[in-house]
Design an enzyme around this catalytic site. Structure first.
Site, PDB file in Angstrom:
ATOM      1  N   PHE A 188      13.332  28.924 -18.065  1.00  0.00           N
ATOM      2  CA  PHE A 188      13.320  28.606 -16.634  1.00  0.00           C
ATOM      3  C   PHE A 188      12.170  29.339 -15.966  1.00  0.00           C
ATOM      4  O   PHE A 188      12.081  30.571 -16.035  1.00  0.00           O
ATOM      5  CB  PHE A 188      14.657  28.994 -15.995  1.00  0.00           C
ATOM      6  CG  PHE A 188      15.819  28.200 -16.523  1.00  0.00           C
ATOM      7  CD1 PHE A 188      16.179  26.989 -15.951  1.00  0.00           C
ATOM      8  CD2 PHE A 188      16.543  28.651 -17.621  1.00  0.00           C
ATOM      9  CE1 PHE A 188      17.240  26.248 -16.449  1.00  0.00           C
ATOM     10  CE2 PHE A 188      17.613  27.911 -18.132  1.00  0.00           C
ATOM     11  CZ  PHE A 188      17.957  26.707 -17.548  1.00  0.00           C
TER      12      PHE A 188
ATOM     13  N   ILE B 129      15.133  33.352 -18.320  1.00  0.00           N
ATOM     14  CA  ILE B 129      14.641  33.272 -16.949  1.00  0.00           C
ATOM     15  C   ILE B 129      13.345  34.078 -16.910  1.00  0.00           C
ATOM     16  O   ILE B 129      13.344  35.250 -17.274  1.00  0.00           O
ATOM     17  CB  ILE B 129      15.671  33.934 -15.994  1.00  0.00           C
ATOM     18  CG1 ILE B 129      17.038  33.259 -16.098  1.00  0.00           C
ATOM     19  CG2 ILE B 129      15.146  34.037 -14.582  1.00  0.00           C
ATOM     20  CD1 ILE B 129      17.230  32.095 -15.208  1.00  0.00           C
ATOM     21  N   CYS B 130      12.269  33.475 -16.473  1.00  0.00           N
ATOM     22  CA  CYS B 130      10.977  34.168 -16.427  1.00  0.00           C
ATOM     23  C   CYS B 130      11.040  35.333 -15.431  1.00  0.00           C
ATOM     24  O   CYS B 130      11.370  35.144 -14.254  1.00  0.00           O
ATOM     25  CB  CYS B 130       9.870  33.210 -16.007  1.00  0.00           C
ATOM     26  SG  CYS B 130       8.297  34.041 -15.684  1.00  0.00           S
ATOM     27  N   VAL B 131      10.711  36.517 -15.902  1.00  0.00           N
ATOM     28  CA  VAL B 131      10.886  37.706 -15.069  1.00  0.00           C
ATOM     29  C   VAL B 131       9.981  37.698 -13.832  1.00  0.00           C
ATOM     30  O   VAL B 131      10.419  38.052 -12.726  1.00  0.00           O
ATOM     31  CB  VAL B 131      10.685  39.009 -15.889  1.00  0.00           C
ATOM     32  CG1 VAL B 131       9.284  39.098 -16.485  1.00  0.00           C
ATOM     33  CG2 VAL B 131      10.989  40.244 -15.036  1.00  0.00           C
TER      34      VAL B 131
ATOM     35  N   ALA C 170      11.390  35.305 -11.402  1.00  0.00           N
ATOM     36  CA  ALA C 170      12.702  35.745 -10.926  1.00  0.00           C
ATOM     37  C   ALA C 170      12.582  36.837  -9.869  1.00  0.00           C
ATOM     38  O   ALA C 170      13.260  36.792  -8.832  1.00  0.00           O
ATOM     39  CB  ALA C 170      13.541  36.232 -12.098  1.00  0.00           C
TER      40      ALA C 170
END
Lengths: 118, 130, 100, 130, 118, 100
Positions: free
Chosen positions: D39, D77-79, D82
């Site tokens: 994501f 989830i891409c940091v 995010a």
């Protein structure tokens, strides 16, 4: 080694797509993959020299474009039709790119392992 | 004049929340008053207190929160939009039994009626949209 | 009674500008902001569309958005506007429509 | 085949996160395996544990969280995306001194390298995007 | 009483805009304002009868369209050009609407107090 | 070696379909999903664009998205595809490009 092709299709600043695509290109280069970075449609606006986005609170990514070579990203293209339609020539651009035709881009896409359009 | 502003675009990926902030600053600077700023749809994410911005980028959520507090603006986050996107004030967090609230200072969560009320009580309404 | 039409998306990507021009009446104004300012670039097909429709319509482009994108060669019918001008345009018109 | 999926669209306002879920379900149903779901950009909002959906609408965040746990999928989830959008796991919340974490069960927060790794280890990669 | 005009410009389901516009229309009607609800561009697709969005996890809003009259929203329009371009006629639509020309819509916009396009 | 071009935005609103058709080669396929399925409606200008470019290109439209939007009168070159067909199209092609 795989061939990862990135299609940068959006104008800079109006959305975060340009930066999102650039970040993916750089991450792929760090993994030492074969990267093609192609600017087409409104994406060719990303290449125009002289961006000054301070007034709209955005970050200038032209410096990062110039660092592409350091990351080993040598295959940077712009679709000729997209340039022409916007009255752009190589002289307007921050970095040298190779122009490609739609048919050449189609062949490049066909020959890639993964293609990401952002 | 009395001006209200609606914002609908996603703060982190679209320019509209930034444009709206510049517009509001210019409006106040030009001697107008702002009756209300209404955040609708993805723009409610401007109210998150949990965003973390890289040091070399502008923190738009913080900028909006500070601007609202500095000028004591009425800034409303649409409740229906907010719930769907996980923006909760303390009351909503309790009501829906969620473990945390994340609404930043300066914002109120309320309904679409607040936007209609802004239309009725403003000379001009401007939208900054997705 | 006139309307300010605020166009914020690229004319090369969406039809927001086309729709705005379709319904804009004489005496209305068009304000190009965000990626909408690409319509202000001279000699493109979009510039021609704008110039063709611009009879009786004033066309403005937000200078912060032009500068961000390094757009300096503008169609001659395009008037540069600051954010303060933007506010004044909003006040001078009866209402506004945002086309994105 | 081994398939990876990237999602970039906003869950609450665009169809792409829903399309990606249907695609993943069909892929598993057709006997393929999913190496990773990544994501990126606004799609990281799928990881919010604070969303509340009206009773007559589908809770897409919950549907994704359940799907991932049921099939023990690797969901990243891409940091960077995010943090900008206020999606934090417990570790990030502590590191950035934020009062709460809001990452839903099933998701991991990690870097873009996870997506490149997925490209290298999958037969096919499909994007569902903004 | 003010005149609030809503321009529904997006297709249903692909984004939440259609629903967002409808919710604003209903809220305005509750406040007993004069409401114009205009469908144009891809927004005219919102009016097509027979939507079945269960398979994509979306909510059918056609019932809400039929309730507009109950809310006192009588001025529902579609832009003729948008209909024609999509090969749509009144026979395809869930509710009766008045067709308007671009010039008529321009005049309606001019005569409104607030115009919201979603 | 052929590519699946997945088009997810309305041809009446963006140029995603045009761009996909511009670079698609013979042997490639187009899959219309989400608002992209409006390109499948018969007799519109968009349908003509698709039919004109479709020489040697197969064109699919996702049936869940067609049904959601009540689109039944499709151009005759358009093949309906389920989500399982979508998965199989992904597997049958060397790679995919998502145009939105």
């Amino acid at each position: 080694m795989k061939t990862l092709t990135f299609l940068a299709r959006q104008a800079p600043f109006g959305s975060s797509s340009a930066k999102a695509c650039l970040d993916m290109v750089l991450a792929s280069a760090v993994f030492e993959q074969q990267v093609n970075y192609v600017f087409l449609d409104d994406g060719v606006w990303q290449l125009v020299r002289g961006h000054a986005p301070d007034g709209i609170g955005a970050k200038n990514t032209l410096a990062a474009l110039q660092a592409l070579e350091l990351y080993g990203v040598d295959n940077v293209y712009a679709l000729d039709e997209s340039m022409t339609e916007r009255q752009l020539t190589q002289a307007h651009l921050q970095i040298p790119v190779r122009l490609c035709t739609p048919a050449e881009l189609g062949a490049m896409i066909n020959a890639s392992d993964v293609v990401t359009a952002l | 004049m009395i001006i209200s502003v609606m914002v609908t675009g996603t703060p982190a990926s679209q320019q509209s929340a930034q444009s709206a902030l510049s517009f509001c600053a210019a409006a106040l600077g030009d001697g107008h008053s702002i009756y209300r700023v209404f955040f609708y749809e993805d723009a409610v994410l401007i109210g998150s207190s949990l965003t973390v911005t890289p040091q070399d980028e502008r923190n738009l959520n913080a900028a909006w929160s500070e601007f609202i507090q500095q000028h004591q603006l009425d800034a409303v986050i649409c409740v229906a939009s907010a719930l769907k996107r996980g923006i909760l004030d303390a009351g909503e967090a309790v009501r829906y039994q969620k473990p945390a609230a994340n609404l930043a200072a300066g914002f109120d969560i309320s309904g679409l009626g607040q936007w209609v009320d802004a239309c009725l009580n403003s000379d001009r309404v401007v939208s900054f949209g997705a | 009674m006139s309307t300010l039409h605020i166009v914020s998306s690229s004319p090369f990507q969406t039809r927001a500008l086309q729709s705005a021009l379709k319904v804009a009446l004489k005496g209305d104004a068009i304000l190009l902001i965000e990626n909408g300012v690409y319509a202000a670039v001279e000699e493109t097909e979009m510039a021609q569309m704008l110039a063709g429709a611009a009879d009786g319509l004033r066309v403005y482009a937000l200078v912060e958005d032009l500068n961000a994108r390094a757009l300096s060669s503008l169609g001659k019918h395009v008037i540069k506007a600051s954010y303060t001008d933007f506010v004044q345009l909003v006040c001078q018109h009866h209402n506004s429509v945002s086309w994105s």
